[in-house]
Design an enzyme around this catalytic site. Sequence first.
Site, PDB file in Angstrom:
ATOM      1  N   ASN A   1      59.127 -11.020  78.227  1.00 19.39           N
ATOM      2  CA  ASN A   1      60.040 -10.651  79.222  1.00 19.39           C
ATOM      3  C   ASN A   1      60.702  -9.007  78.483  1.00 19.39           C
ATOM      4  OD1 ASN A   1      60.949  -9.136  81.014  1.00 19.39           O
ATOM      5  ND2 ASN A   1      62.330 -10.607  81.570  1.00 19.39           N
ATOM      6  N   LYS A  36      61.654  -6.187  79.105  1.00 19.56           N
ATOM      7  CA  LYS A  36      62.722  -5.493  79.986  1.00 19.56           C
ATOM      8  C   LYS A  36      62.580  -3.911  79.902  1.00 19.56           C
ATOM      9  CE  LYS A  36      65.771  -9.620  79.775  1.00 19.56           C
ATOM     10  NZ  LYS A  36      66.656 -10.380  79.504  1.00 19.56           N
ATOM     11  N   HIS A  48      64.240 -11.708  88.771  1.00 19.07           N
ATOM     12  CA  HIS A  48      64.899 -12.016  87.583  1.00 19.07           C
ATOM     13  C   HIS A  48      66.198 -11.716  88.199  1.00 19.07           C
ATOM     14  CE1 HIS A  48      66.558 -11.631  83.699  1.00 19.07           C
ATOM     15  NE2 HIS A  48      65.646 -12.186  83.727  1.00 19.07           N
ATOM     16  N   GLU A  86      68.279 -10.113  86.452  1.00 18.94           N
ATOM     17  CA  GLU A  86      69.235  -9.247  86.705  1.00 18.94           C
ATOM     18  C   GLU A  86      68.686  -7.968  87.584  1.00 18.94           C
ATOM     19  OE1 GLU A  86      67.446  -7.994  82.633  1.00 18.94           O
ATOM     20  OE2 GLU A  86      68.801  -9.888  81.570  1.00 18.94           O
ATOM     21  N   GLU A 120      65.477 -19.971  84.442  1.00 17.31           N
ATOM     22  CA  GLU A 120      66.563 -19.199  83.266  1.00 17.31           C
ATOM     23  C   GLU A 120      68.236 -18.838  84.020  1.00 17.31           C
ATOM     24  OE1 GLU A 120      64.012 -16.052  81.929  1.00 17.31           O
ATOM     25  OE2 GLU A 120      64.825 -15.294  83.076  1.00 17.31           O
ATOM     26  N   GLY A 157      70.235 -13.466  77.901  1.00 15.67           N
ATOM     27  CA  GLY A 157      71.592 -12.729  76.895  1.00 15.67           C
ATOM     28  C   GLY A 157      72.475 -13.093  75.477  1.00 15.67           C
ATOM     29  N   SER A 189      68.140 -17.192  76.127  1.00 21.00           N
ATOM     30  CA  SER A 189      68.184 -17.643  75.125  1.00 21.00           C
ATOM     31  C   SER A 189      67.514 -18.209  74.235  1.00 21.00           C
ATOM     32  CB  SER A 189      69.750 -17.404  74.401  1.00 21.00           C
ATOM     33  OG  SER A 189      70.216 -16.701  75.594  1.00 21.00           O
TER      34      SER A 189
HETATM   35  P1  PGA Z   1      66.883 -13.845  76.535  1.00 21.50           P
HETATM   36  O1  PGA Z   1      66.412 -12.897  78.267  1.00 21.50           O
HETATM   37  O2  PGA Z   1      65.225 -14.164  75.593  1.00 21.50           O
HETATM   38  O3  PGA Z   1      67.103 -12.115  75.715  1.00 21.50           O
HETATM   39  O4  PGA Z   1      68.179 -14.605  76.887  1.00 21.50           O
HETATM   40  C1  PGA Z   1      65.583 -13.997  78.909  1.00 21.50           C
HETATM   41  C2  PGA Z   1      65.204 -13.227  80.667  1.00 21.50           C
HETATM   42  O5  PGA Z   1      65.743 -12.677  80.817  1.00 21.50           O
HETATM   43  O6  PGA Z   1      63.718 -13.307  80.906  1.00 21.50           O
END
Ligand code: PGA
Length: 247
Positions: free
Chosen positions: A9, A11, A93, A95, A163, A169, A207
């Site tokens: 992803n 982003k 997601h 976010e 997730e 993150g 992560s």
């Molecule tokens: P990350 O993000 O691997 O940077 O923690 C995962 C995601 O949000 O899909």
Amino acid sequence: MRRKLAAGNWKMNGLVDDLREIKALTDAHPDPDVDLLICAPATLIAQMAWARGTHALQIGGQTCHADRSGAHTGDISAPMLRDAGASHVIVGHSERRADHGETDADVAAQAAAAHGAGLVAVICIGETLDQREAGDALSVVTSQLTGSLPASATAANTVIAYEPVWAIGTGKVPTTDQIGEVHGTLRAVLRDLMKQASSVRVLYGGSVKASNAGEIFAVPDVDGALVGGASLTAADFSPIITALENA
Ligand code: PGA
């Protein structure tokens, strides 16, 4: 048998220059033993589809509108993603849920739109740290999955990504027991909600890095990963793909 899936992803990251990472990734894994997917910013989907050439790499968007077209300035529809070369789209997601107030009902409508356009919907769910500390993680993901899964979902057109919001993150990762407990719960909930539940792939995300991928992929019912930061370069993503191939 569920075929494993390594999904990136990107982003809101990536310019045309970064497509060199796609070349490096496909060169490093010419014939992967797992499915590979990069969910790119919409601006890069068409060029990424061109850059992959004949490689099996699949390309996805990161959200879509529930309508096929219309007066929604700045939004992108599922048929548009498909037209640009995507086969998948992430919906729900955390976010998007946090930044844009998307509810489970919105996510279910987006996933249904994805299905209507012939896309695989990667439906994301996950608890916050407060919810986990209150002992509510399992009830939260159960309710999110139930509310976010449209009636059109099948094992072929739907992937679930667990997730935990507090792991995204942050470098924090749940224990393998915690991941296994949630994935086992999600599988049981899927059985109540749809046919073919045992064929639906359920990914872990949050992560994931080369250093923890092996132990996460050893957890029963983990069918792969949705990887953010560590998917941006071939150097970081490649060892995660290899760990999944070896799982
Ligand atoms: P990350 O993000 O691997 O940077 O923690 C995962 C995601 O949000 O899909």
